[in-house]
Scaffold this motif. Sequence first.
Motif, PDB file in Angstrom:
ATOM      1  N   ASN A  96       8.782 -14.595  38.198  1.00 37.41           N
ATOM      2  CA  ASN A  96       9.674 -13.017  37.471  1.00 37.41           C
ATOM      3  C   ASN A  96       8.577 -12.729  36.133  1.00 37.41           C
ATOM      4  O   ASN A  96       7.431 -13.279  35.693  1.00 37.41           O
ATOM      5  CB  ASN A  96      10.630 -13.775  36.695  1.00 37.41           C
ATOM      6  N   ASP A  97       9.325 -11.550  35.392  1.00 31.87           N
ATOM      7  CA  ASP A  97       8.117 -11.235  34.749  1.00 31.87           C
ATOM      8  C   ASP A  97       7.950 -12.559  32.917  1.00 31.87           C
ATOM      9  O   ASP A  97       7.085 -11.582  32.098  1.00 31.87           O
ATOM     10  CB  ASP A  97       8.387  -9.688  34.493  1.00 31.87           C
TER      11      ASP A  97
ATOM     12  N   HIS B 170       8.153 -12.579  44.400  1.00 34.99           N
ATOM     13  CA  HIS B 170       7.987 -11.774  42.156  1.00 34.99           C
ATOM     14  C   HIS B 170       8.812 -11.007  42.593  1.00 34.99           C
ATOM     15  O   HIS B 170       8.867 -10.422  42.695  1.00 34.99           O
ATOM     16  CB  HIS B 170       6.439 -11.202  42.558  1.00 34.99           C
ATOM     17  N   THR B 171       9.941 -11.432  41.121  1.00 37.32           N
ATOM     18  CA  THR B 171      11.215 -10.781  41.345  1.00 37.32           C
ATOM     19  C   THR B 171      10.821  -9.515  39.690  1.00 37.32           C
ATOM     20  O   THR B 171      11.196  -8.918  39.651  1.00 37.32           O
ATOM     21  CB  THR B 171      12.214 -11.387  41.177  1.00 37.32           C
ATOM     22  N   GLY B 172       9.581 -10.124  39.510  1.00 40.84           N
ATOM     23  CA  GLY B 172       9.545  -8.961  38.105  1.00 40.84           C
ATOM     24  C   GLY B 172       8.550  -7.721  38.399  1.00 40.84           C
ATOM     25  O   GLY B 172       8.665  -7.183  39.400  1.00 40.84           O
ATOM     26  N   GLU B 173       8.662  -6.989  38.032  1.00 45.01           N
ATOM     27  CA  GLU B 173       7.854  -5.545  38.070  1.00 45.01           C
ATOM     28  C   GLU B 173       6.013  -5.638  38.091  1.00 45.01           C
ATOM     29  O   GLU B 173       5.993  -4.193  37.867  1.00 45.01           O
ATOM     30  CB  GLU B 173       8.407  -4.250  37.573  1.00 45.01           C
TER      31      GLU B 173
ATOM     32  N   GLN C 103       2.499  -5.808  37.225  1.00 41.35           N
ATOM     33  CA  GLN C 103       1.385  -5.781  38.567  1.00 41.35           C
ATOM     34  C   GLN C 103       0.925  -7.271  38.382  1.00 41.35           C
ATOM     35  O   GLN C 103       0.278  -8.050  37.167  1.00 41.35           O
ATOM     36  CB  GLN C 103      -0.203  -5.009  37.168  1.00 41.35           C
TER      37      GLN C 103
ATOM     38  N   GLY D  59       4.774  -7.761  40.549  1.00 38.01           N
ATOM     39  CA  GLY D  59       6.166  -7.551  41.584  1.00 38.01           C
ATOM     40  C   GLY D  59       6.205  -7.143  42.194  1.00 38.01           C
ATOM     41  O   GLY D  59       5.636  -6.069  42.607  1.00 38.01           O
ATOM     42  N   GLY D  60       7.227  -7.616  42.680  1.00 33.60           N
ATOM     43  CA  GLY D  60       8.032  -6.425  43.725  1.00 33.60           C
ATOM     44  C   GLY D  60       7.599  -7.131  45.299  1.00 33.60           C
ATOM     45  O   GLY D  60       7.691  -6.896  46.646  1.00 33.60           O
TER      46      GLY D  60
END
Length: 155
Positions: free
Chosen positions: A36-37, A61-64, A66, A115-116
């Motif tokens: 995650n982030d 990667h569940t964050g946002e 880059q 992320g994503g």
Amino acid sequence: MRSLNRLLLLVSTTMVAGLGAGSVAAQDCEFTISGNDMIQFDKSEISVPADCDEVTLTLEHTGELQVEQMGHNWVLTESSVWQEVAQAGQNAGLDNDHVPQGDDRIITYTEMIGGGESTSITFDVSDLERGGDYTYFCSFPGHWAAMNGEFILES
Ligand code: CO
């Protein structure tokens, strides 16, 4: 007649259960781990059943953020060398997924993602030591101390 129907039902239920057990065994060799982030993996341990010859590992990667800011990958080494390899990775550059190239201490690794995104690898574990001591980590600079876990091959 009623008891015969019941018997047939019982037999067919058993057959379905038998088929199901086979596909469950294959799924036991597939693992998903997410980052995650917050510089965290969601698992601190991955335990592989003894009958797996290969493992499929999916990293999400569940964050946002880059990849340049908050990249995650999944690198596997023996536990005795993982910190040295992780430190070497800090200087390997994003173009090399922050993995020291040609380093035979690395058993396998995924690409670095942001992320994503998600990525997946399948690798052979038949030559690894059952009950051996292996560690996985993210080799993005500064992440390995927080993002690591134990990779266990059940014996
Ligand atoms: Co990372």
